[in-house]
Design a protein around this motif. Structure first.
Motif, PDB file in Angstrom:
ATOM      1  N   UNK A   1      39.646  -0.816  78.383  1.00 25.10           N
ATOM      2  CA  UNK A   1      40.771   0.114  78.501  1.00 25.10           C
ATOM      3  C   UNK A   1      41.192   0.637  77.131  1.00 25.10           C
ATOM      4  N   UNK A   2      41.198  -0.220  76.121  1.00 15.22           N
ATOM      5  CA  UNK A   2      41.546   0.220  74.769  1.00 15.22           C
ATOM      6  C   UNK A   2      40.506   1.205  74.226  1.00 15.22           C
ATOM      7  N   UNK A   3      39.239   0.931  74.472  1.00 15.25           N
ATOM      8  CA  UNK A   3      38.172   1.843  74.051  1.00 15.25           C
ATOM      9  C   UNK A   3      38.331   3.190  74.747  1.00 15.25           C
ATOM     10  N   UNK A   4      38.628   3.155  76.039  1.00 11.50           N
ATOM     11  CA  UNK A   4      38.830   4.388  76.803  1.00 11.50           C
ATOM     12  C   UNK A   4      39.990   5.189  76.231  1.00 11.50           C
ATOM     13  N   UNK A   5      41.057   4.522  75.821  1.00 13.71           N
ATOM     14  CA  UNK A   5      42.212   5.197  75.217  1.00 13.71           C
ATOM     15  C   UNK A   5      41.823   5.838  73.887  1.00 13.71           C
ATOM     16  N   UNK A   6      41.026   5.150  73.067  1.00  9.23           N
ATOM     17  CA  UNK A   6      40.569   5.723  71.797  1.00  9.23           C
ATOM     18  C   UNK A   6      39.746   6.980  72.070  1.00  9.23           C
TER      19      UNK A   6
ATOM     20  N   UNK B   1      40.127  10.719  83.454  1.00 13.24           N
ATOM     21  CA  UNK B   1      39.591   9.364  83.378  1.00 13.24           C
ATOM     22  C   UNK B   1      39.399   8.899  84.812  1.00 13.24           C
ATOM     23  N   UNK B   2      38.171   8.549  85.139  1.00  7.14           N
ATOM     24  CA  UNK B   2      37.845   8.136  86.505  1.00  7.14           C
ATOM     25  C   UNK B   2      37.313   6.710  86.455  1.00  7.14           C
TER      26      UNK B   2
ATOM     27  N   UNK C   1      32.548  12.038  92.466  1.00  2.00           N
ATOM     28  CA  UNK C   1      33.239  10.753  92.443  1.00  2.00           C
ATOM     29  C   UNK C   1      34.640  10.892  93.034  1.00  2.00           C
ATOM     30  N   UNK C   2      34.767  11.696  94.071  1.00  4.83           N
ATOM     31  CA  UNK C   2      36.072  12.002  94.653  1.00  4.83           C
ATOM     32  C   UNK C   2      36.808  10.767  95.177  1.00  4.83           C
ATOM     33  N   UNK C   3      36.066   9.747  95.584  1.00  2.00           N
ATOM     34  CA  UNK C   3      36.703   8.545  96.118  1.00  2.00           C
ATOM     35  C   UNK C   3      37.140   7.563  95.038  1.00  2.00           C
ATOM     36  N   UNK C   4      36.732   7.791  93.807  1.00  2.00           N
ATOM     37  CA  UNK C   4      37.101   6.899  92.701  1.00  2.00           C
ATOM     38  C   UNK C   4      38.499   7.243  92.202  1.00  2.00           C
ATOM     39  N   UNK C   5      39.273   6.223  91.853  1.00  2.00           N
ATOM     40  CA  UNK C   5      40.639   6.498  91.390  1.00  2.00           C
ATOM     41  C   UNK C   5      40.674   7.191  90.032  1.00  2.00           C
ATOM     42  N   UNK C   6      41.645   8.104  89.892  1.00  2.00           N
ATOM     43  CA  UNK C   6      41.926   8.753  88.613  1.00  2.00           C
ATOM     44  C   UNK C   6      42.936   7.877  87.884  1.00  2.00           C
ATOM     45  N   UNK C   7      42.742   7.738  86.590  1.00  2.00           N
ATOM     46  CA  UNK C   7      43.597   6.848  85.797  1.00  2.00           C
ATOM     47  C   UNK C   7      44.438   7.686  84.842  1.00  2.00           C
ATOM     48  N   UNK C   8      45.718   7.391  84.790  1.00  2.00           N
ATOM     49  CA  UNK C   8      46.614   8.022  83.829  1.00  2.00           C
ATOM     50  C   UNK C   8      46.435   7.305  82.494  1.00  2.00           C
ATOM     51  N   UNK C   9      46.232   8.063  81.438  1.00  2.00           N
ATOM     52  CA  UNK C   9      45.954   7.488  80.121  1.00  2.00           C
ATOM     53  C   UNK C   9      47.058   6.528  79.686  1.00  2.00           C
ATOM     54  N   UNK C  10      48.289   6.776  80.084  1.00  2.00           N
ATOM     55  CA  UNK C  10      49.410   5.925  79.669  1.00  2.00           C
ATOM     56  C   UNK C  10      49.353   4.521  80.283  1.00  2.00           C
ATOM     57  N   UNK C  11      48.549   4.338  81.304  1.00  2.00           N
ATOM     58  CA  UNK C  11      48.424   3.016  81.932  1.00  2.00           C
ATOM     59  C   UNK C  11      47.315   2.168  81.299  1.00  2.00           C
ATOM     60  N   UNK C  12      46.590   2.737  80.363  1.00  2.00           N
ATOM     61  CA  UNK C  12      45.436   2.029  79.798  1.00  2.00           C
ATOM     62  C   UNK C  12      45.808   0.945  78.789  1.00  2.00           C
TER      63      UNK C  12
END
Length: 116
Positions: A4-9, A24-25, A104-115
């Motif tokens: 998650x930290x890498x994804x945020x970077x 972010x999926x 990837x429509x069934x995969x959840x979208x992630x809000x960057x602030x939750x990472x």
């Protein structure tokens, strides 16, 4: 660092170079390919390269190198494979054509602030 930290970077490095429509999926529950896709649009092929160069530079500072890179020749879609995170940066036309979010429509979208 956590995935998650890498994804945020990665997100921040894309945002620093004015990447557009950053998504972010979380595909990890649906596929063994990776945990996250980070997808962004660039306004031009030149910007595609600038964004991916910035992602690489920021992760290299942390001692993280990509396992693979694809598309540096054409520069309309560059893929950076960091194992648990794959980064896709498209020009506008290619993003519309390939529609990864739709695949990837069934995969959840992630809000960057939750990472973090």
């Amino acid at each position: 660092m956590t995935v998650e930290q890498i994804t945020k970077v990665i997100y921040d490095a894309i945002d620093d170079k004015i990447g557009q429509d950053i998504s972010i999926i979380k595909i990890g529950d649906m596929s063994s390919l990776c945990d996250y896709f980070v997808i962004a649009t660039a306004g031009s092929q030149r910007q595609v390269k600038a964004i991916t160069d910035n992602v690489e530079d920021e992760l290299t500072k942390l001692g993280i190198e990509p396992r693979g890179k694809e598309g540096h020749g054409a520069q309309n879609w560059i893929l950076l494979d960091y194992g648990d995170v794959m980064v896709h940066v498209f020009d506008e036309e290619s993003r519309e054509y390939y529609k990864l979010e739709k695949l990837w429509a069934d995969a959840p979208r992630i809000d960057v602030d939750t990472l973090v």
